[in-house]
Enzyme design. Sequence first.
Site, PDB file in Angstrom:
ATOM      1  N   LEU A  26     -28.714 -50.030 -59.201  1.00 27.34           N
ATOM      2  CA  LEU A  26     -27.926 -49.982 -60.610  1.00 27.34           C
ATOM      3  C   LEU A  26     -28.310 -48.696 -61.095  1.00 27.34           C
ATOM      4  O   LEU A  26     -29.579 -48.232 -61.047  1.00 27.34           O
ATOM      5  CB  LEU A  26     -28.784 -51.111 -61.429  1.00 27.34           C
ATOM      6  CG  LEU A  26     -28.300 -51.334 -62.750  1.00 27.34           C
ATOM      7  CD1 LEU A  26     -26.741 -51.829 -62.546  1.00 27.34           C
ATOM      8  CD2 LEU A  26     -28.884 -52.367 -63.444  1.00 27.34           C
ATOM      9  N   ASP A  27     -27.316 -47.879 -61.844  1.00 28.99           N
ATOM     10  CA  ASP A  27     -27.280 -46.659 -62.436  1.00 28.99           C
ATOM     11  C   ASP A  27     -28.095 -45.626 -61.607  1.00 28.99           C
ATOM     12  O   ASP A  27     -28.465 -44.581 -61.979  1.00 28.99           O
ATOM     13  CB  ASP A  27     -28.520 -46.992 -63.849  1.00 28.99           C
ATOM     14  CG  ASP A  27     -28.018 -47.897 -64.648  1.00 28.99           C
ATOM     15  OD1 ASP A  27     -26.525 -48.255 -64.751  1.00 28.99           O
ATOM     16  OD2 ASP A  27     -28.819 -48.611 -65.410  1.00 28.99           O
ATOM     17  N   GLU A  28     -27.932 -45.973 -60.442  1.00 30.29           N
ATOM     18  CA  GLU A  28     -28.468 -44.834 -59.365  1.00 30.29           C
ATOM     19  C   GLU A  28     -27.246 -44.034 -58.497  1.00 30.29           C
ATOM     20  O   GLU A  28     -27.481 -43.438 -57.746  1.00 30.29           O
ATOM     21  CB  GLU A  28     -29.559 -45.311 -58.636  1.00 30.29           C
ATOM     22  CG  GLU A  28     -30.731 -45.913 -59.218  1.00 30.29           C
ATOM     23  CD  GLU A  28     -31.654 -44.810 -59.694  1.00 30.29           C
ATOM     24  OE1 GLU A  28     -31.741 -43.688 -59.004  1.00 30.29           O
ATOM     25  OE2 GLU A  28     -32.507 -45.012 -60.513  1.00 30.29           O
TER      26      GLU A  28
END
Lengths: 284, 284, 284, 284
Positions: free
Chosen positions: C227-229
Amino acid sequence: MHQTFRLIIDCPDQVGLVARVSQFLADHDASILEASHHTDVQTGRFFMRHEISTDSLTLSYDRFIEEFTPLANEFQMQWKVTDSSKRQRVALLSSVESHCLVDILHRWHTGELHCDIPCIIGNHPQMKQFADWYKVPFHWVDFKTLGKENAFKQIEVLLDEYAIDLTVLARFMQILPDNLCSKLAGRAINIHHSFLPSFAGAKPYQQAYDRGVKLIGATCHYVTRDLDEGPIIEQSVKRISHSDTAADMVRKGKDCEVNALATGVRNHLEDRVIIHHNKTVVFA
Amino acid sequence: MHQTFRLIIDCPDQVGLVARVSQFLADHDASILEASHHTDVQTGRFFMRHEISTDSLTLSYDRFIEEFTPLANEFQMQWKVTDSSKRQRVALLSSVESHCLVDILHRWHTGELHCDIPCIIGNHPQMKQFADWYKVPFHWVDFKTLGKENAFKQIEVLLDEYAIDLTVLARFMQILPDNLCSKLAGRAINIHHSFLPSFAGAKPYQQAYDRGVKLIGATCHYVTRDLDEGPIIEQSVKRISHSDTAADMVRKGKDCEVNALATGVRNHLEDRVIIHHNKTVVFA
Amino acid sequence: MHQTFRLIIDCPDQVGLVARVSQFLADHDASILEASHHTDVQTGRFFMRHEISTDSLTLSYDRFIEEFTPLANEFQMQWKVTDSSKRQRVALLSSVESHCLVDILHRWHTGELHCDIPCIIGNHPQMKQFADWYKVPFHWVDFKTLGKENAFKQIEVLLDEYAIDLTVLARFMQILPDNLCSKLAGRAINIHHSFLPSFAGAKPYQQAYDRGVKLIGATCHYVTRDLDEGPIIEQSVKRISHSDTAADMVRKGKDCEVNALATGVRNHLEDRVIIHHNKTVVFA
Amino acid sequence: MHQTFRLIIDCPDQVGLVARVSQFLADHDASILEASHHTDVQTGRFFMRHEISTDSLTLSYDRFIEEFTPLANEFQMQWKVTDSSKRQRVALLSSVESHCLVDILHRWHTGELHCDIPCIIGNHPQMKQFADWYKVPFHWVDFKTLGKENAFKQIEVLLDEYAIDLTVLARFMQILPDNLCSKLAGRAINIHHSFLPSFAGAKPYQQAYDRGVKLIGATCHYVTRDLDEGPIIEQSVKRISHSDTAADMVRKGKDCEVNALATGVRNHLEDRVIIHHNKTVVFA
């Protein structure tokens, strides 16, 4: 969202002025949410904006005006107090480009812009589709059929009938006649698609392309008789390069236009803009 | 830092051109570190820049020129190949403001700008202190005593004697005579303290203050006979507000000047800028 | 707007590669409108994008693939050629916030984004009003009733049925399950409302407010299991100050989100983005 | 440049506070050049900064303090009044990178930063050359020979002996011990070479390169015991792309560092920054 009164003052700078205004506010228990001051040293002019929680005040809007008037007269103020719960009535003037119009409508629809939009006026009929969706009456004023003079008379009648407070030219590509500029002074906002004073006049993106600038921009300003010369409220720029065609510049410029216009209109609606000669104080 | 050859090509766009140039490079084992292309569709002109690892090449600088020339002629190229190990010789022209001068000197001193700076020329003596520290010969050309015409003759002699490749006007507040503009065409860079074409001419910050713009800027451009009209290499802007005095704008503007000039000079020194009519292609 | 083929190449860097590709294009009379190269020196990987006028080519799309394949195999290319006249099919995933959704729809409606939008999927029903106006089928997938697992299965079915090429999470506040992340790898774009890697996770504006940063931002990235990476395509920031409340930051941040997402989606649709490990090459 | 007194107030928000302060100023004929207010609604804290023309006042600096104290006590103010003619004494802490150091020195030399710089301290000797030119005593504190603990003791002695008001870590790559952080609380400013809270800790440009962000930045903040966690004064960012190497990011980042640090230090020296918990109010 707090209900607030906004007290806007523009007067000669004098010692004791802030103390007297502050004392007045304290005497009526004003809880001050925002206070902004500016002194124009060159002209000796003082500008002040207070945003006051309505609930905190021990007087009504009418009493506020009544009681503040003597103080205002003593200090030769140009002043106003506005009530945030009384929404300004905004007319949008449009042509065939939708980006600025739709952006303003969407910000209004979602509550970001606190105003009423009782009508949209177009010199072409294309924007009716957006007006309909947002349930705003659309008036097509046909410049071709009516001629410019009659068309603007009709627009003036519409602005009067709808009791419009602020007229926003959302890429309205017609030049307002002098009498309308005067009548709407300080109450009509335009978006120009260049970084003024660069590329005033027609086809600014083509001018920018031809000159080979490395940044393009847009300028939100009050409408005055001198085209593209009115007091600037906001400007926005974006970086470009040799690989951007004139069409790319139009596309990128639209984002500048949208941002500058939305910011300018919001600041005006929140009584954050004071016109001083041909410039603005913006308490943003 | 790699040693590189930089091949710069400017010619009519033609099918097969890139293939031929690429094949030439492949035939000599060129390891290409950077390749940039641009086609100006309006003028049908093609621009190309290759940065090639010197070590990879199987031919010397002189042989490269010799062998590439037939191909260049076939495609009617304006072209050059430069050797990054041969530093350009840069003269700095200064007046009384030090910010751009000192910034360029510091970037040169720390190795960010790859060039030699064999001399600094001032129409006032104040910058000598900085020249001394950086151990660069300083020449004060006294415009008052010599008169403008003789002063510029003396500057021209200095530029010749020092075999200067690039002349940088680091806030040099004198207008170059036409003959010198012609002689230095494409080899003289100026920093103008406004966002051109806005506020060309004198006192741009005062002009910007008077107009009430919300962004100020600086423009790095090649010097041409038409003052402030030369091809723009780089522009930089900064946000201002009503609370900025003309003095604040000067202070903030200096940062724009420093940034735009340093970027423009670096791009020129790395052969990233190609002048095309009155515009630039910048392969940054 | 030109009809173009876009040739995207990602392969080990080798001498002669560009020459061979350019010769192939020249052999088929390709008029190259844009050519961009990049070498990742650390990994020895080479990336190339050509935009070629379709009219100029002497072979069809299918023949292009057929004839280019041997060359591609020889150089171990990961590659594709796309036809700009074949619009990608984009699904918009929405929740209750409309700003990103409406912005994408408007850019699509006015022709700025070249794609088809065959469906909008919402985990809440509110966005149906906008879908209706733009005449795009809206599917409300009720996460509360269905449960998360079944809801995502239904979304997967919809994406398959509509033959979706690109899934855009326009402030869709649900985390995609791993299998869907894998299935949509490189074909799903999210907008995160912070300047990643700052303030990953929930309530980024509140996090930013609490930390007292002076700039807020938004990040457009590909969706991955982490996530968000995922690989970042575009980021946008805006200046804030102590006087901005968390609500002001939300308002200002929305403009960043809209800009970053629109730019990221356009670059993806024009085949300008190549994913390399967890980063992107963006030939903008 | 006007001589001014700056009155800085930080206290619980109360009705009547501004009136009383303004009345006090009016009673002593204060001509107010700038007035800035801020209320932190969450914490009920009020912040105020006045810049007053010294010439206009009918009381001396000492009398001002004496007469204002009762009012300050009544409203439980944390407050100070400073005299712009009394320059703060600034120590610069340096290591081997010169860009921030030289920029601060040059702004000080040209009068942009109003302060004294009585000493420069380096954990390496390289910056002595710049110190010498600007005629500022340079102290090399050799961390290798002394060990970290003794080295910092020596720095503390130097700061005391020179009666330093503000310590600026101009890319000083050592972490201050806790006791020194406490002693210098609110009087030590650091520049971190990332857009905090992204990439805290070591090698932020490499971290940024590895993550593939599209903007890099720098953060100017007060030094606290929690490394890279202190109140942020200013942040600056610059756009990058896939074609920027880690070395390019270092080069571009330096411009961010220089700008953020110079702005942060100037705001501190002009008493424009008030620390509130772990955040700052910056009346810029």
